[in-house]
Design a protein around this motif. Structure first.
Motif, mmCIF file in Angstrom:
data_model
loop_
_atom_site.group_PDB
_atom_site.id
_atom_site.type_symbol
_atom_site.label_atom_id
_atom_site.label_comp_id
_atom_site.label_asym_id
_atom_site.label_seq_id
_atom_site.Cartn_x
_atom_site.Cartn_y
_atom_site.Cartn_z
ATOM 1 N N THR A 1 43.167 44.367 41.260
ATOM 2 C CA THR A 1 42.758 44.613 42.640
ATOM 3 C C THR A 1 42.127 43.335 43.185
ATOM 4 O OG1 THR A 1 42.397 46.957 42.211
ATOM 5 C CG2 THR A 1 41.349 46.035 44.182
ATOM 6 N N TYR A 2 42.757 42.808 44.221
ATOM 7 C CA TYR A 2 42.279 41.625 44.931
ATOM 8 C C TYR A 2 41.589 42.127 46.191
ATOM 9 C CZ TYR A 2 45.908 39.269 42.120
ATOM 10 O OH TYR A 2 46.697 38.790 41.100
ATOM 11 N N ILE A 3 40.355 41.705 46.414
ATOM 12 C CA ILE A 3 39.607 42.154 47.588
ATOM 13 C C ILE A 3 39.318 40.950 48.470
ATOM 14 C CG2 ILE A 3 37.550 43.341 48.436
ATOM 15 C CD1 ILE A 3 37.383 44.730 45.684
ATOM 16 N N SER B 1 46.005 46.210 45.626
ATOM 17 C CA SER B 1 46.179 46.539 44.212
ATOM 18 C C SER B 1 47.611 46.224 43.832
ATOM 19 C CB SER B 1 45.862 48.007 43.958
ATOM 20 O OG SER B 1 44.477 48.224 44.126
ATOM 21 N N ILE B 2 47.771 45.337 42.864
ATOM 22 C CA ILE B 2 49.079 44.791 42.508
ATOM 23 C C ILE B 2 49.298 44.931 41.006
ATOM 24 C CG2 ILE B 2 50.485 42.688 42.522
ATOM 25 C CD1 ILE B 2 49.680 43.133 45.337
ATOM 26 N N GLU B 3 50.520 45.268 40.626
ATOM 27 C CA GLU B 3 50.919 45.236 39.218
ATOM 28 C C GLU B 3 51.381 43.810 38.930
ATOM 29 O OE1 GLU B 3 51.018 47.657 36.781
ATOM 30 O OE2 GLU B 3 50.093 49.144 38.090
ATOM 31 N N VAL B 4 50.736 43.148 37.974
ATOM 32 C CA VAL B 4 51.051 41.764 37.635
ATOM 33 C C VAL B 4 51.532 41.721 36.182
ATOM 34 C CG1 VAL B 4 50.177 39.403 37.494
ATOM 35 C CG2 VAL B 4 49.311 40.941 39.275
ATOM 36 N N ALA B 5 52.633 41.039 35.964
ATOM 37 C CA ALA B 5 53.200 40.938 34.618
ATOM 38 C C ALA B 5 52.273 40.158 33.696
ATOM 39 C CB ALA B 5 54.570 40.263 34.668
ATOM 40 N N THR B 6 52.166 40.606 32.462
ATOM 41 C CA THR B 6 51.380 39.866 31.490
ATOM 42 C C THR B 6 52.022 38.496 31.294
ATOM 43 O OG1 THR B 6 52.601 40.879 29.668
ATOM 44 C CG2 THR B 6 50.532 41.923 30.290
ATOM 45 N N GLY B 7 51.174 37.523 31.034
ATOM 46 C CA GLY B 7 51.640 36.149 30.863
ATOM 47 C C GLY B 7 51.529 35.318 32.114
ATOM 48 N N LEU B 8 51.536 35.963 33.276
ATOM 49 C CA LEU B 8 51.308 35.236 34.520
ATOM 50 C C LEU B 8 49.811 34.996 34.655
ATOM 51 C CD1 LEU B 8 53.618 37.111 37.074
ATOM 52 C CD2 LEU B 8 54.067 34.968 35.883
ATOM 53 N N THR B 9 49.417 34.258 35.676
ATOM 54 C CA THR B 9 47.994 34.100 35.973
ATOM 55 C C THR B 9 47.636 35.024 37.131
ATOM 56 O OG1 THR B 9 48.312 32.304 37.556
ATOM 57 C CG2 THR B 9 47.989 31.684 35.214
ATOM 58 N N VAL B 10 46.349 35.242 37.295
ATOM 59 C CA VAL B 10 45.872 36.052 38.417
ATOM 60 C C VAL B 10 46.303 35.402 39.730
ATOM 61 C CG1 VAL B 10 43.778 36.887 39.570
ATOM 62 C CG2 VAL B 10 43.979 37.043 37.082
ATOM 63 N N ILE C 1 39.211 43.458 38.768
ATOM 64 C CA ILE C 1 38.858 43.366 40.187
ATOM 65 C C ILE C 1 38.348 41.962 40.463
ATOM 66 C CG2 ILE C 1 37.341 44.217 42.026
ATOM 67 C CD1 ILE C 1 37.156 46.855 40.357
ATOM 68 N N VAL C 2 38.953 41.303 41.454
ATOM 69 C CA VAL C 2 38.480 39.990 41.897
ATOM 70 C C VAL C 2 38.300 40.016 43.410
ATOM 71 C CG1 VAL C 2 39.533 38.704 39.982
ATOM 72 C CG2 VAL C 2 40.826 39.020 42.089
ATOM 73 N N ARG C 3 37.328 39.260 43.856
ATOM 74 C CA ARG C 3 37.058 39.140 45.293
ATOM 75 C C ARG C 3 37.284 37.697 45.719
ATOM 76 N NH1 ARG C 3 33.991 43.023 43.192
ATOM 77 N NH2 ARG C 3 33.681 44.910 44.404
ATOM 78 N N MET C 4 37.801 37.524 46.915
ATOM 79 C CA MET C 4 38.042 36.187 47.420
ATOM 80 C C MET C 4 36.916 35.765 48.372
ATOM 81 S SD MET C 4 41.154 37.506 46.579
ATOM 82 C CE MET C 4 42.006 38.213 47.946
ATOM 83 N N PRO C 5 36.585 34.476 48.364
ATOM 84 C CA PRO C 5 35.582 33.990 49.307
ATOM 85 C C PRO C 5 36.154 33.945 50.725
ATOM 86 C CG PRO C 5 36.531 32.167 48.090
ATOM 87 C CD PRO C 5 37.125 33.413 47.510
#
Length: 106
Positions: free
Chosen positions: A5-7, A15-24, A98-102
């Motif tokens: 979840t990117y806020i 909320s995004i499904e991200v493949a393992t091995g990629l970066t956030v 969960i990550v938040r953007m500035p």
């Protein structure tokens, strides 16, 4: 896959499904999540993918390397949970991250 979840700074959630091995960062860029510019394309050569990792998840994202610490010097509003999203590899253990953007990057 891991659900991340990117806020945005205004509270909008993605909320995004991200493949393992990629970066956030790659998960955000590939899904056009606003707020992560990623000017250097993930080379840890800028600070335009700065995120604030939710405190409950911070220890699970690994530790900052020296280069990442150096690049964070160029980011606005750095906190204890600041990371460059290009340096966080997606694993199954990060399912629910969960990550938040500035408000502003770099």
């Amino acid at each position: 896959m891991a659900k991340i979840t990117y806020i945005e700074h205004n509270g909008t959630e993605h909320s995004i499904e991200v493949a393992t091995g990629l970066t956030v960062m790659e998960g955000a860029v590939r899904n056009m999540v606003p707020g992560i510019d990623a000017d250097c394309g993930g080379a840890c050569a800028c600070a335009t993918c700065h995120v604030f990792v939710d405190p409950a998840w911070f220890d699970k994202t690994g530790s900052r390397e020296a280069m990442e610490d150096s690049m964070l010097d160029f980011a606005d509003g750095v906190t204890e949970t600041s990371r460059l999203s290009c340096q966080i590899k997606v694993t199954e253990e990060l399912d629910g991250l969960i990550v938040r953007m500035p408000k502003h990057q770099g």
